[in-house]
Design a protein around this motif. Structure first.
Motif, PDB file in Angstrom:
ATOM      1  N   ARG A 157      -5.968   9.996   8.463  1.00 33.81           N
ATOM      2  CA  ARG A 157      -5.897   9.250   7.111  1.00 33.81           C
ATOM      3  C   ARG A 157      -4.938   8.281   7.132  1.00 33.81           C
ATOM      4  O   ARG A 157      -4.900   7.111   6.381  1.00 33.81           O
ATOM      5  N   MET A 177       1.240   5.355   0.607  1.00 31.34           N
ATOM      6  CA  MET A 177       0.453   6.693   1.160  1.00 31.34           C
ATOM      7  C   MET A 177       1.271   7.959   0.892  1.00 31.34           C
ATOM      8  O   MET A 177       2.462   7.761   0.742  1.00 31.34           O
ATOM      9  N   PRO A 207       0.671  -1.261  -0.103  1.00 30.83           N
ATOM     10  CA  PRO A 207      -0.185  -0.117  -0.053  1.00 30.83           C
ATOM     11  C   PRO A 207       0.771   1.271  -0.083  1.00 30.83           C
ATOM     12  O   PRO A 207       1.847   1.227   0.746  1.00 30.83           O
ATOM     13  N   HIS A 236      -6.009  -1.322   4.852  1.00 33.66           N
ATOM     14  CA  HIS A 236      -4.756  -2.357   4.181  1.00 33.66           C
ATOM     15  C   HIS A 236      -3.797  -2.967   5.421  1.00 33.66           C
ATOM     16  O   HIS A 236      -2.714  -2.275   5.160  1.00 33.66           O
ATOM     17  N   TYR A 252       4.790   0.207   4.237  1.00 34.34           N
ATOM     18  CA  TYR A 252       3.842   1.048   3.478  1.00 34.34           C
ATOM     19  C   TYR A 252       4.770   1.964   2.650  1.00 34.34           C
ATOM     20  O   TYR A 252       5.932   2.502   3.270  1.00 34.34           O
ATOM     21  N   THR A 271      -5.882   4.256   6.387  1.00 33.23           N
ATOM     22  CA  THR A 271      -4.993   3.588   5.311  1.00 33.23           C
ATOM     23  C   THR A 271      -4.556   2.126   5.998  1.00 33.23           C
ATOM     24  O   THR A 271      -4.699   0.967   5.412  1.00 33.23           O
TER      25      THR A 271
END
Length: 362
Positions: free
Chosen positions: A320, A312, A310, A328, A333, A324
């Motif tokens: 937020r 960001m 994932p 996920h 990340y 996320t």
């Protein structure tokens, strides 16, 4: 139902079995029925009871959806049911309305069942089922409005404290501590009722499980409040580990030498022939490679494709970021700035930031 996914947990079978047996014995004594007749009525009561729980949860779900909060689903399980929403209520007023919608449905069902009990002939199957549904729904409504999380009344208390203090986290923490008091009180009450023979001994383990679940849920609420207070501290530009790019085909030993010489804490990013990032070296897999093999093994062999991780944006705020992570789940990340990979967020680093004391104790 009404577009809301419904999940039936396997533990619900234990609830069905327990209630069927308990109510069958009661029905046989009250109505002079055969053993099979008692079990059939007990099972019918279970179906009616679960229907009441489902309507209670639909009250929460449909009210939440009315105010723009997505509903992931309703789950029916051993201890009743719960509604999972995709985000918190935006205001104390909405939080209050959503939390009280379920008990309101149970109260209405209880009133209707009381009216049916009074209208039906005494000492009949229909009368007894109506009576038990009346008692069950009234108890569910009254129990759920007790002012402690994770009960509906606890959510209402949180909304009230939130409105007064303008601090949702404080409201959650206050309602969580009250919830722990409710859990202790529940355990003491059911034990007393059992000792005075006002509660069937077979029901005691289930009621103590309810009290334990309340205690655990209250503790989780307190923890969530404390963690949520630290969301503003999440800054991906500082929290993410830097990256060191190495071309595809680079021997693992050489990549690790460059890493030690320039950025010891950096993540190794594998790039293709055009310089585009395509994979991330898995540090656990890399450490598992024997030292003598590392000069002959390319970094590609111990890497994960970036497409599977994932991403960001680096400017994402704490709320937020957590959304996320929840949607996920993973260990790493990719942090980006436009089309560039500027860092790698490790979930362990995020956990240490949000719960430093917990990390230190473990």
């Amino acid at each position: 139902m009404f577009g809301v996914p419904l999940h039936l947990n396997g533990s619900m079978l234990l609830l069905a079995l327990l209630v069927t047996v308990l109510y069958a014995e009661f029905a046989r004594r009250q109505l002079d029925l055969s053993q099979l007749g008692g079990y059939l009525i007990g099972f019918g009561f279970v179906v009616s009871l679960l229907g009441s729980v489902l309507l209670h949860e639909l009250g929460h779900a449909l009210t939440a959806r009315r105010y723009g909060i997505g509903v992931r689903g309703i789950t029916l399980e051993l201890l009743g049911g719960y509604t999972e929403m995709d985000r918190d209520a935006p205001t104390p007023r909405v939080d209050l309305l959503v939390s009280l919608a379920g008990p309101a449905v149970s109260a209405v069902l209880g009133v209707l069942a009381v009216a049916a009990t009074l209208a039906l002939p005494d000492r009949t199957v229909a009368n007894q089922l109506a009576f038990q549904l009346a008692v069950s729904n009234v108890i569910v409504a009254l129990f759920n409005i007790l002012p402690g999380l994770p009960l509906d009344g606890g959510r209402a208390l949180r909304a009230a404290v939130w409105a007064l203090t303008r601090d949702r986290h404080r409201g959650t923490e206050v309602a969580g501590w009250v919830g722990r008091a409710v859990a202790v009180g529940t355990a003491l009450l059911v034990t007393l009722l059992t000792l005075t023979r006002n509660l069937a001994p077979l029901a005691l383990p289930l009621m103590l499980l309810v009290a334990f679940t309340l205690w655990r849920g209250a503790g989780q609420s307190i923890r969530v409040a404390r963690v949520s207070r630290r969301f503003p501290l999440i800054d991906l530009s500082r929290l993410a580990r830097p990256v060191l790019a190495v071309p595809t085909g680079t021997p693992l030993a050489e990549a690790q030498r460059r890493q030690a010489a320039t950025e010891p804490g950096a993540a190794l990013l594998v790039t293709d022939s055009a310089g585009r990032p395509v994979a991330l070296v898995d540090p656990t897999a890399a450490e598992a490679v024997p030292v003598e093999r590392r000069p002959w093994l390319a970094v590609d062999a111990v890497s994960r494709s970036l497409a599977g991780l994932p991403a960001m944006p680096v400017g994402l705020d704490g709320e937020r970021v957590m959304e996320t992570v929840q949607s996920h789940p993973g260990a790493q990340y990719v942090v980006t700035s436009g089309e560039d990979v500027v860092g790698i967020l490790h979930i362990a680093d995020l956990a240490q930031l949000l719960e430093p004391q917990r990390k230190m104790n473990t």
